[in-house]
Write a protein that holds these residues in place. Structure first.
Motif, short mmCIF file in Angstrom:
data_model
loop_
_atom_site.label_atom_id
_atom_site.label_comp_id
_atom_site.label_asym_id
_atom_site.label_seq_id
_atom_site.Cartn_x
_atom_site.Cartn_y
_atom_site.Cartn_z
N PRO A 56 0.82 -0.47 0.07
CA PRO A 56 -0.13 0.29 0.22
C PRO A 56 0.49 1.10 0.25
N GLY A 57 1.16 2.16 -1.13
CA GLY A 57 0.98 3.56 -1.16
C GLY A 57 3.11 2.98 -1.11
N GLY A 58 2.72 2.02 -2.33
CA GLY A 58 3.98 2.02 -2.92
C GLY A 58 5.18 1.74 -1.27
N LEU A 59 5.20 1.67 -0.27
CA LEU A 59 6.08 0.48 0.19
C LEU A 59 6.76 -0.62 0.03
N THR A 60 8.61 -0.76 -0.24
CA THR A 60 9.07 -1.68 -0.73
C THR A 60 8.31 -3.17 -0.24
N PRO A 61 8.22 -4.21 -1.05
CA PRO A 61 7.71 -5.57 -0.71
C PRO A 61 8.28 -6.02 0.19
N VAL A 62 7.98 -7.17 1.35
CA VAL A 62 8.98 -8.08 1.56
C VAL A 62 9.08 -9.42 1.48
N PHE A 63 9.47 -10.14 0.57
CA PHE A 63 9.78 -11.62 0.55
C PHE A 63 10.68 -11.92 1.69
N THR A 64 9.50 -14.19 2.22
CA THR A 64 10.45 -14.23 3.69
C THR A 64 10.63 -15.40 2.96
N ASN A 65 9.52 -16.28 1.86
CA ASN A 65 9.52 -17.63 1.77
C ASN A 65 8.86 -17.79 0.54
N GLY A 66 8.88 -18.96 -0.37
CA GLY A 66 8.67 -19.51 -1.39
C GLY A 66 7.06 -20.25 -1.38
N PRO A 67 6.00 -20.98 -1.90
CA PRO A 67 5.18 -21.34 -1.77
C PRO A 67 5.43 -22.65 -0.82
N ARG A 68 5.00 -22.84 -0.56
CA ARG A 68 5.35 -24.25 1.05
C ARG A 68 4.26 -25.69 0.01
N THR A 69 3.57 -25.02 -1.30
CA THR A 69 3.45 -26.15 -2.04
C THR A 69 3.62 -26.18 -3.26
N GLY A 70 5.16 -25.55 -3.90
CA GLY A 70 5.30 -25.41 -5.24
C GLY A 70 5.78 -26.32 -5.19
N GLY A 71 6.48 -27.74 -4.62
CA GLY A 71 7.40 -28.50 -4.84
C GLY A 71 8.62 -28.24 -4.18
N LYS A 72 9.17 -29.35 -3.55
CA LYS A 72 10.99 -29.10 -2.66
C LYS A 72 11.63 -28.60 -3.11
N THR A 73 11.39 -27.29 -3.02
CA THR A 73 12.75 -26.10 -3.45
C THR A 73 13.07 -25.75 -2.16
N VAL A 74 14.38 -25.02 -2.15
CA VAL A 74 14.83 -24.62 -1.17
C VAL A 74 15.85 -23.52 -1.66
N ALA A 75 16.42 -22.67 -1.29
CA ALA A 75 17.10 -21.15 -1.54
C ALA A 75 18.28 -20.97 -0.48
N LEU A 76 19.87 -21.28 -1.03
CA LEU A 76 20.36 -20.80 -0.08
C LEU A 76 21.05 -19.70 -0.51
N THR A 77 20.95 -18.56 0.55
CA THR A 77 21.44 -16.87 0.32
C THR A 77 23.03 -16.85 1.43
N PHE A 78 23.64 -16.22 0.55
CA PHE A 78 24.94 -16.30 1.22
C PHE A 78 25.02 -14.60 1.38
N ASP A 79 25.70 -13.80 2.97
CA ASP A 79 25.98 -12.71 2.38
C ASP A 79 26.94 -12.23 2.78
N ALA A 80 27.27 -12.04 2.18
CA ALA A 80 29.09 -10.95 2.15
C ALA A 80 28.95 -9.68 2.53
N ASP A 81 29.13 -10.27 3.62
CA ASP A 81 28.88 -8.59 4.32
C ASP A 81 30.42 -8.25 5.17
N MET A 82 30.50 -6.06 5.00
CA MET A 82 31.78 -6.13 4.75
C MET A 82 31.62 -4.60 5.44
N THR A 83 31.88 -3.84 6.46
CA THR A 83 31.80 -2.44 7.08
C THR A 83 32.46 -1.53 6.02
N ALA A 84 32.22 -0.37 6.10
CA ALA A 84 32.99 0.52 5.16
C ALA A 84 34.36 0.71 6.31
#
Length: 285
Positions: A56-84
């Protein structure tokens, strides 16, 4: 500094509501999500990466997980952290990268999404370029310097509201300068910390904020078996797993990946990138 879970009911409710109401659309940027295993390398960009429709109002959308019924898929994500301000530590020999982890993902042919800070890309441009040019991976935005977008976020320094948008834009600039040709329109908040104000600040950028539903616990972990158990116990169809691509403070991650990948495949799971999960959101959650 590493990503953690922010267990605040209001934020979780907001993220769930936005992700649930979002529908897949084609943004302006280029990108894509080949299924596992990926095709041979190509310099041509994939097309039309999926994003969620703003709230609503153009608010940035948030994604947490995919469909639970769309097959046994999983996404591995890796954060490459480094501060200035970690540049001197890197110059002194501290490793904020993890080439062995990336090699393991390639050996195992695991598609993955790497959320990269602009500062990391500046410190390791050859690695950023290699990851960004490999069709096995997709690179997304993790801010420029890993400063928090809310107050009280695990001790992280904070970005002022008037700097949030430019911080994300600066990160994209750094990724492209390092040689990442097609960074995805996905953004992961440092520490996973966000609120309505930060979502509003990023409105109009065309990004989908990507959270997770499985915490690996690899940050600062020394017991790889404990991390393995945590991941295997948490993964469900459509899960997004958060891990880290920083040797100095996530030293067990390569070993964890080499253990969980064959086990999850044995259980019938197929590894995909975040973009593939987002593209499935119309199939239900």
């Amino acid at each position: 500094m590493f990503t953690h879970v922010r267990r605040i009911t209001a934020l979780c409710a907001l993220g769930a509501a936005l992700a649930a109401c979002g529908t897949v659309k084609a943004p302006r940027a280029a990108g894509g999500a080949p299924a596992e295993p990926t095709a041979s390398p190509s310099s041509a960009p994939p097309s039309r990466p999926p994003t969620l429709t703003p709230g609503p109002g153009g608010l940035t959308p948030v994604f947490t997980n995919g469909p639970r019924t769309g097959g046994k898929t999983v996404a591995l994500t890796f954060d490459a952290d480094m501060t200035a301000d970690q540049g001197p530590r890197a110059a002194a020999g501290e490793h904020f990268d993890n080439p062995e982890l990336i090699a393991a993902l390639r050996d195992l042919k695991v598609p993955a999404t790497v959320f990269m800070t602009g500062r990391w890309a500046e410190q390791y441009p050859a690695e950023a370029r290699s990851i960004g040019g490999d069709p096995l991976f997709e690179v997304a935005n993790h801010s420029y310097s890993h400063y928090a977008f809310t107050a009280d976020c695990y001790g992280l320094p904070t970005v002022s509201v008037d700097r949030m948008r430019s911080d994300v834009e600066q990160a994209y600039t750094s990724l492209r300068k390092a040689g990442v040709p097609h960074p995805m329109p996905y953004f992961r908040f440092p520490g996973g910390c966000y609120d309505r104000q930060s979502l509003r600040a990023l409105s109009g950028l065309g990004v989908t904020a990507v959270q997770w539903d499985v915490v690996s616990g690899d940050a600062f972990a020394t017991d790889a078996d404990a991390v393995v158990r945590q991941v295997l116990e948490g993964v469900k169809p459509g899960s997004v797993v958060v891990m880290h691509c920083t040797r100095s403070a996530a030293p067990t991650t390569e070993r964890v990946v080499r253990t969980i990948v064959p086990e999850l495949r044995k259980r019938g799971f197929r590894f995909v990138k975040v973009s593939a999960l987002i593209s499935q959101t119309g199939a239900g959650r």
